[in-house]
Design an enzyme around this catalytic site. Structure first.
Site, PDB file in Angstrom:
ATOM      1  N   PHE A   1      -0.734  -4.183  -9.252  1.00 25.05           N
ATOM      2  CA  PHE A   1      -0.253  -3.083  -8.406  1.00 25.05           C
ATOM      3  C   PHE A   1       0.052  -1.860  -9.256  1.00 25.05           C
ATOM      4  O   PHE A   1       0.675  -1.969 -10.328  1.00 25.05           O
ATOM      5  CB  PHE A   1       1.052  -3.461  -7.696  1.00 25.05           C
ATOM      6  CG  PHE A   1       0.976  -4.652  -6.785  1.00 25.05           C
ATOM      7  CD1 PHE A   1       0.714  -4.503  -5.431  1.00 25.05           C
ATOM      8  CD2 PHE A   1       1.212  -5.931  -7.277  1.00 25.05           C
ATOM      9  CE1 PHE A   1       0.679  -5.596  -4.581  1.00 25.05           C
ATOM     10  CE2 PHE A   1       1.182  -7.037  -6.441  1.00 25.05           C
ATOM     11  CZ  PHE A   1       0.916  -6.867  -5.082  1.00 25.05           C
ATOM     12  N   ASP A   2      -0.325  -0.696  -8.767  1.00 22.99           N
ATOM     13  CA  ASP A   2       0.266   0.545  -9.257  1.00 22.99           C
ATOM     14  C   ASP A   2       1.693   0.605  -8.715  1.00 22.99           C
ATOM     15  O   ASP A   2       2.051  -0.126  -7.782  1.00 22.99           O
ATOM     16  CB  ASP A   2      -0.563   1.725  -8.761  1.00 22.99           C
ATOM     17  CG  ASP A   2      -0.010   3.066  -9.221  1.00 22.99           C
ATOM     18  OD1 ASP A   2       0.616   3.126 -10.291  1.00 22.99           O
ATOM     19  OD2 ASP A   2      -0.192   4.060  -8.491  1.00 22.99           O
TER      20      ASP A   2
END
Length: 418
Positions: free
Chosen positions: A260-261
């Site tokens: 995930f960013d």
């Protein structure tokens, strides 16, 4: 519902590796009901009706399937006639209840490659498209961008069933498509060809499937259609547009890896708004001053939370190091100047990622190539493109200030743009 309400005999398939059976029932010309169950032993059926599907399930199984009614009113059960054996399987509602499961809705073009079919639709129209699908319904589609991710979800489910046989806390994969029912047989054949355990279909016959996502208690929606993904985000549903990588990169078959960013994915876009309005220096000052104030949640926070919930089921069995789920935070933030607030925000939510990688603006693609996640979520197409070029399946989350506020003109609706 009983077998008398069906328009056609059931189509059933026995999984060779996990003793599960799937049956597909046509309720109307636009609806398809899918159910499944696990082998339960001998059956006591009233007037079972048998159908034969030559070659459907391969050489390892016989091809006679029987369907009948159990002693419970309104509950249908199905049996597999194997060599010297009679197995009963669960009927309606045997799978995990949607409110207990982690529901992953996947479009048909995300799960399978359908470029040729899309080209036929665009150039020749819907009738030619349907005819092509019917003529090729015994030819399975090739795997698409979401295929390795779905296989990894099923690998986690296999281990969860071994540890918690009665638990309904599993991944529940829904095929969400606006295809017509005539195309359903080829999709079913493809799912069975790859031995995928997909119980629920939503085939909307040309209408957008977005309105069904909440009804399915969807935790994540993956599609190749950016317009539908934006619509889901606007409805408060975690969603992303998935892209095939530019080259193939082998991923783990035993461990689900999700990257995930941070900002505008797990977190809100609060900090990105500061960068856009006032520049990096003011951003660093803002993050230092607000280090102990948690960021608001972003669109995929709930999905990370769901993954963490399943991880803890493995931890409680002493399997932290062998957990088949691994999560990563891969952010352009700098650890020294702005990393603490990201980690403290996760802590305030009672969440964590297995690894946190602060790149201080460096490209994410090369690092993702080392991680080899099944999917990587980011809100900026620059990072999505960089990940694709290095062989990572990347998904764009259209949320926050980085997005274009003016949406493009509505594209022509296609029967497989879901």
């Amino acid at each position: 519902m009983t077998h008398k309400s069906l328009l056609a005999p059931p189509v059933c398939h026995v999984s060779a590796h996990n003793n599960y059976i799937k049956c597909f029932y046509k309720l109307s010309w636009h609806e398809l009901f899918v159910t499944s169950g696990q082998h339960r032993g001998s059956a006591d059926l009233a007037e079972p009706q048998c159908v034969v599907f030559p070659g459907w399930e391969g050489e390892s199984h016989t091809n006679s399937f029987c369907m009948g009614l159990s002693g419970t009113p309104g509950i249908a059960r199905w049996v597999w006639m194997g060599p010297g054996s009679l197995f009963a399987v669960g009927g309606l509602g045997h799978g995990p209840k949607p409110e207990n499961a982690i529901t992953i809705a996947v479009s048909s073009r995300a799960l399978f490659r359908m470029e040729e079919e899309q080209k036929i639709y665009n150039e020749q129209g819907v009738e030619a498209y349907v005819k092509y699908q019917l003529d090729h319904e015994n030819e399975p589609f090739l795997p698409g961008a979401a295929f390795p991710f779905v296989k990894a979800l099923e690998a986690v489910n296999t281990q969860l069933r071994e540890l918690y046989p009665d638990s309904e806390e599993l991944f529940d994969i829904v095929l969400m498509t606006n295809n017509h029912a005539q195309v359903g047989v080829r999709l079913i054949n493809s799912i069975n060809h790859y031995d995928l355990f997909i119980e629920r279909f939503c085939m909307t016959g040309g209408n957008s499937p977005i309105c069904y996502l909440k009804a399915y208690h969807t935790n994540l929606y993956l599609s190749s259609d950016a317009e539908k993904v934006s619509g889901a985000i606007e409805e408060g549903i975690a969603a992303a547009t998935i892209f095939s990588p530019s080259k193939d990169l082998e991923v783990s078959e035993n461990q689900l890896r999700v990257a995930f960013d941070g900002d505008a994915v797990l977190f809100s876009d609060e900090s990105e708004q500061i960068v856009k309005a006032h520049g990096l220096d003011m951003f660093f000052e803002h993050e230092k001053a607000h280090e102990n104030k948690p960021l608001a949640q972003g669109p995929l926070k709930g999905f990370l939370e769901a993954l963490g919930k399943l991880q803890k089921k493995f931890y409680s069995k002493g399997l932290r190091m062998e957990c088949p789920i691994r999560t990563y935070l891969v952010t352009a933030r700098s650890a020294a100047s702005s990393g603490a607030r990201a980690l403290k925000t996760l802590r305030s939510w009672g969440l964590e990622t297995d690894e946190a990688l602060f790149l201080a603006g460096a490209p994410k693609g090369p690092l993702l190539k080392k991680i080899r996640p099944h999917i990587f979520f980011d809100d900026q197409m620059f990072h999505v493109e960089g990940a694709k070029e290095m062989g990572t399946v990347a998904a764009h989350v259209p949320y926050g200030i980085a997005q274009k506020h003016k949406r493009p003109a509505q594209e022509k609706q296609t029967p497989n743009s879901k």
